[in-house]
Design a protein around this motif. Structure first.
Motif: not given
Length: 265
Positions: A158-167, A37-45
């Motif tokens: 890297f532009g626009y994409r998930a910086n990390h996923f989280t277990v 289960i993915n707790d959260h994702i993070a994006l940067r801009t």
């Protein structure tokens, strides 16, 4: 914009695993064949109007996500918000933006030049959140950004994409503590982010987090290809609040150290 929330996260995940080969291996190591289960994702801009936090957030808000918390990172010159979906089985979303005006005139000029190359129509397209880089970037420019802000350099590369996923450790069969997860990772030769200690946070603040250090992958710049830090995998254990519900927010002091997972180790 996406109409299917699961398709959006699947596309984000597929792009992320391509950038983060170790994530697939960690996933296998921890899942033992069970669903993770993915707790959260993070994006940067950047906080420039064309691509700011609100522009990214709109993709999630159109799917029912709601803003639930605001965060300031003064030392890193960042602002962030987190978003939650009424369906609590959906991942939380953490979006941060660099306060460009707080940096040197050189950095401001470079970042504005990059964002001028983004087609406004691209920012509302279905695939924007995993579309990568929309500009030309040479390696010397990347290095000049890196000297001032690791975050600025990462977004530029890297532009626009998930910086990390989280277990979500709360939903991970066979593990009761974040320390057990970390021990499994270290036994598998994964390097953990030790900034501020391997475990960020505590039961007192209702959230414990750890993360791998970012993979290094070959990135093509306009003049050369170089190996640089890409994305990382995070692990989160949440504790119940007084009402018995799991805490769903984020702890700024911990997130501040998690950002350092993309520093060159």
């Amino acid at each position: 914009m996406h109409t299917d929330i699961n398709k959006l996260f699947e596309s984000l995940w597929n792009d992320y695993v391509e950038m983060t080969p170790s994530a697939g291996k960690v996933h296998q190591l921890l899942s033992r064949g069970e669903q993770i289960i993915n707790d959260h994702i993070a994006l940067r801009t950047f906080n420039l109007a064309k691509v700011n936090l609100d522009v990214l957030a709109a993709h999630f808000e159109s799917l029912g996500y709601v803003a639930c918390g605001d965060y300031n990172f003064e030392a890193k010159k960042l602002k962030a918000k987190h978003f939650e979906h009424p369906d609590t089985t959906q991942p939380k979303v953490f979006i941060s933006e660099l306060l460009v005006e707080e940096f040197s005139p050189q950095l401001q000029q470079v970042v504005q030049g990059l964002i001028e190359q983004v087609d406004s129509a691209a920012t509302t397209a279905d695939d924007f959140l995993y579309s990568g880089r929309h500009w030309q970037l040479d390696f010397a420019t990347y290095e000049s950004l890196l000297a001032e802000s690791e975050y600025a350099a990462w977004v530029a590369a890297f532009g626009y994409r998930a910086n990390h996923f989280t277990v979500s450790i709360n939903h991970l069969p066979g593990y009761n503590t974040i320390y057990e997860v970390n021990d499994t990772l270290k036994a598998g030769d994964f390097v953990l982010n030790s900034a501020g200690g391997e475990v960020k946070g505590s039961q007192e603040v209702l959230l414990e987090q750890s993360s791998t250090m970012a993979d290094k992958i070959e990135v093509t710049f306009s003049d050369v290809s170089k190996e640089i830090p890409s994305c990382f995998y995070e692990f989160a254990l949440r504790y119940p609040k007084a009402d018995g519900e799991l805490y769903t927010g984020f702890v700024a002091a911990s997130a501040d150290k998690i950002f350092e997972s993309t520093n060159a180790s």
